[in-house]
Design a protein around this motif. Structure first.
Motif: not given
Length: 80
Positions: A39-48
Motif C-alpha cells: 500500500x505504498x507508492x515507493x520505497x527508499x533505496x536506503x530502506x530497501x
C-alpha cells in the motif's frame, strides 16, 4: 499495481517477526506493515538496502512484477 511485495514470504523464510525487522532497520511497525501489504507508492533505496542486509537477500527476492491492468507507459503520475 503489477508490483508484488513478497516481504512477508522472506520474513517467514528467515523466521523473523515484523517487529524485529522494523527495529533493525529503524522504521515503525506501521510503515513496515504498509510496505508488506503493497500500500505504498515507493520505497527508499536506503530502506530497501537495510531490509536486504538484515534479511540477507536481494531486492528481487522482495519485489516481483506481474502483468496487471496498467497499460504500458501508464504510471498515473503525470510523467508520461
Amino acid at each position: 499495481m503489477p508490483i508484488i511485495v513478497r516481504l512477508d514470504v522472506m520474513l517467514a523464510q528467515r523466521k523473523m517477526r515484523s517487529k524485529e525487522l522494523a527495529e533493525a532497520i529503524g522504521i515503525t511497525e506501521a510503515n513496515l506493515s504498509l510496505l508488506k501489504s503493497g500500500k505504498v507508492r515507493g520505497v527508499r533505496f536506503d530502506t530497501l538496502s537495510k531490509i536486504c542486509a538484515v534479511l540477507q537477500c536481494q531486492p528481487g527476492d522482495l519485489l516481483a512484477w506481474e502483468p496487471g491492468d496498467e497499460a504500458p507507459g501508464e504510471s498515473g503520475d503525470g510523467d508520461d
